[in-house]
Motif scaffolding. Structure first.
Motif, PDB file in Angstrom:
ATOM      1  N   UNK A 150      -8.396   8.362  -0.688  1.00 53.80           N
ATOM      2  CA  UNK A 150      -7.120   9.022  -1.282  1.00 53.80           C
ATOM      3  C   UNK A 150      -6.064   7.984  -1.752  1.00 53.80           C
ATOM      4  N   UNK A 151      -6.050   7.065  -0.856  1.00 57.08           N
ATOM      5  CA  UNK A 151      -5.089   5.855  -1.351  1.00 57.08           C
ATOM      6  C   UNK A 151      -5.357   5.477  -2.946  1.00 57.08           C
ATOM      7  N   UNK A 152      -6.806   5.428  -3.299  1.00 59.35           N
ATOM      8  CA  UNK A 152      -7.160   4.830  -4.634  1.00 59.35           C
ATOM      9  C   UNK A 152      -6.519   5.730  -5.652  1.00 59.35           C
ATOM     10  N   UNK A 163       5.657   5.468 -11.964  1.00 57.00           N
ATOM     11  CA  UNK A 163       6.483   5.325 -10.776  1.00 57.00           C
ATOM     12  C   UNK A 163       6.824   3.829 -10.933  1.00 57.00           C
ATOM     13  N   UNK A 164       8.098   3.598 -10.520  1.00 58.39           N
ATOM     14  CA  UNK A 164       8.644   2.245 -10.752  1.00 58.39           C
ATOM     15  C   UNK A 164       8.000   1.389  -9.880  1.00 58.39           C
ATOM     16  N   UNK A 165       7.921   1.330  -8.501  1.00 58.83           N
ATOM     17  CA  UNK A 165       7.280   0.399  -7.862  1.00 58.83           C
ATOM     18  C   UNK A 165       6.191   0.843  -6.937  1.00 58.83           C
ATOM     19  N   UNK A 166       5.023   0.613  -6.889  1.00 56.96           N
ATOM     20  CA  UNK A 166       3.948   1.047  -6.183  1.00 56.96           C
ATOM     21  C   UNK A 166       3.491   0.341  -5.161  1.00 56.96           C
ATOM     22  N   UNK A 167       3.639   0.550  -3.950  1.00 58.74           N
ATOM     23  CA  UNK A 167       3.175  -0.537  -2.766  1.00 58.74           C
ATOM     24  C   UNK A 167       2.136   0.099  -2.042  1.00 58.74           C
ATOM     25  N   UNK A 175      -8.430  -6.916   0.679  1.00 62.73           N
ATOM     26  CA  UNK A 175      -8.478  -5.782  -0.207  1.00 62.73           C
ATOM     27  C   UNK A 175      -7.538  -5.728  -1.165  1.00 62.73           C
ATOM     28  N   UNK A 176      -6.577  -6.985  -1.209  1.00 63.07           N
ATOM     29  CA  UNK A 176      -5.348  -7.006  -2.088  1.00 63.07           C
ATOM     30  C   UNK A 176      -5.869  -7.013  -3.456  1.00 63.07           C
ATOM     31  N   UNK A 180      -4.440  -3.652  -6.101  1.00 65.77           N
ATOM     32  CA  UNK A 180      -3.734  -4.428  -7.412  1.00 65.77           C
ATOM     33  C   UNK A 180      -4.666  -3.978  -8.687  1.00 65.77           C
ATOM     34  N   UNK A 181      -5.686  -4.098  -8.717  1.00 62.67           N
ATOM     35  CA  UNK A 181      -6.502  -3.487  -9.838  1.00 62.67           C
ATOM     36  C   UNK A 181      -6.396  -1.894 -10.278  1.00 62.67           C
TER      37      UNK A 181
END
Length: 321
Positions: A150-152, A163-167, A175-176, A180-181
């Motif tokens: 779901x997160x992917x 969206x301006x900033x996706x965290x 997994x960083x 980021x990819x």
């Protein structure tokens, strides 16, 4: 046919590879020859279950890709149609039955493997982003469990929504690079995200937070949710209850929203038809994709569950029939 069944709740060894009868269809149902099914964290929770007597034998599984084997007269489906579906009695089997309202045709351009990775996580993500979260280009959002299925998808859809900033948050920064990819702008661990988000936003906080973890992640999310922000709660993968109080929301004008795809499939399946068209187009055109971490044979379902529980994977885990 072959299927995976369980006759009690417990660890992975309760899953058994068995011979069972091919199910028959009733009115408004389709028999589907399965190609792949996805493994979801909900399968783990259902397998473990609760103490007491269950409705055994039990078959796990939420979704499937395959081809229509049998259809009733006057159906909009025909034998040979390529589809994804939410079967009524589990999907860990060579043949499954699904109500026509929960079956969706897929184009030839979409592989059966990628199609199987799609339904549960993508239908859910699309509703969360565009209907429940209603994200805007000016928003700062947090996606918990960002390396999961779901997160992917949430991150990719947020990117499409500008969206301006996706965290993204993860259990380990190993997994960083993966997150980021996908399109995330920042990646933090569950231990540090609350402080990091407040620092990043000059103590304003995030506008929308997507929380499938619950437990203490919910409490930490409220620490960095902006005034008029929305905490979207759609799971509890930690197995623990997330606690909040009325004082967390009323004076700050914040909202706590809940959503369940399972509840929607049961009570409002018609709501998914338009969602399916949008999601299938995004996948078939390549605008959204879901990396497949590993594919297991049906007989090796125990290994698939063990990998899910290890959390040492990125993307989606599939079972091939």
């Amino acid at each position: 046919m072959k299927a995976i069944l369980q006759n009690e709740y417990g660890e992975v060894n309760v899953l058994t590879y068995a011979d069972v009868e091919i199910p028959s269809i009733e009115k408004n149902e389709l028999l589907i020859k399965a190609a792949y099914t996805s493994v979801n964290y909900a399968d783990i929770k259902k397998r473990i279950g609760k103490k007491g007597k269950g409705n055994f034998p039990l078959m796990l599984g939420l979704d499937v890709s395959g081809t229509v084997e049998k259809a009733p007269e006057n159906s909009t489906f025909s034998p040979g149609d390529r589809v994804v579906a939410f079967p009524k009695n589990g999907s860990y089997a060579e043949y499954v039955v699904a109500n026509e309202n929960l079956v969706f045709k897929i184009p030839d351009a979409l592989s059966m493997e990628q199609a199987a990775a799609m339904p549960t996580v993508s239908f859910l993500s699309y509703i969360l982003i565009f209907e429940i979260g209603q994200v805007k280009p000016t928003d700062t959002i947090i996606v918990h469990s960002a390396a999961g299925g779901v997160g992917s998808i949430l991150i990719q859809l947020a990117k499409i929504a500008n969206v301006s900033k996706i965290i993204g948050t993860v259990g380990s920064l190993e997994k960083e690079s993966y997150v980021l990819g996908l399109g995330a702008d920042f990646v933090y661990t569950y231990d540090t995200f609350s402080k990091e988000v407040l620092k990043l936003t000059n103590n304003i906080g995030a506008n929308v937070i997507f929380d499938s973890c619950a437990g203490n992640i919910t409490s930490k999310s409220l620490e960095c949710l902006a005034y008029y922000g929305n905490l979207v709660q759609f799971g509890n993968s930690t197995g623990k209850t997330g606690n909040m109080s009325t004082s967390d929301v009323h004076s700050s004008c914040r909202t706590i929203s809940g959503f369940s795809l399972g509840t929607t499939r049961k009570f409002h399946p018609e709501r998914l038809r338009a969602i399916a068209d949008n999601v299938i187009e995004l996948f078939s055109s390549g605008k959204v994709s879901l990396p497949v971490a590993q594919v297991f044979d049906l007989k090796d379902a125990r290994l698939a569950h063990a990998l899910i529980e290890s959390r040492n994977y990125k993307g989606k885990i599939l079972i091939k029939m």
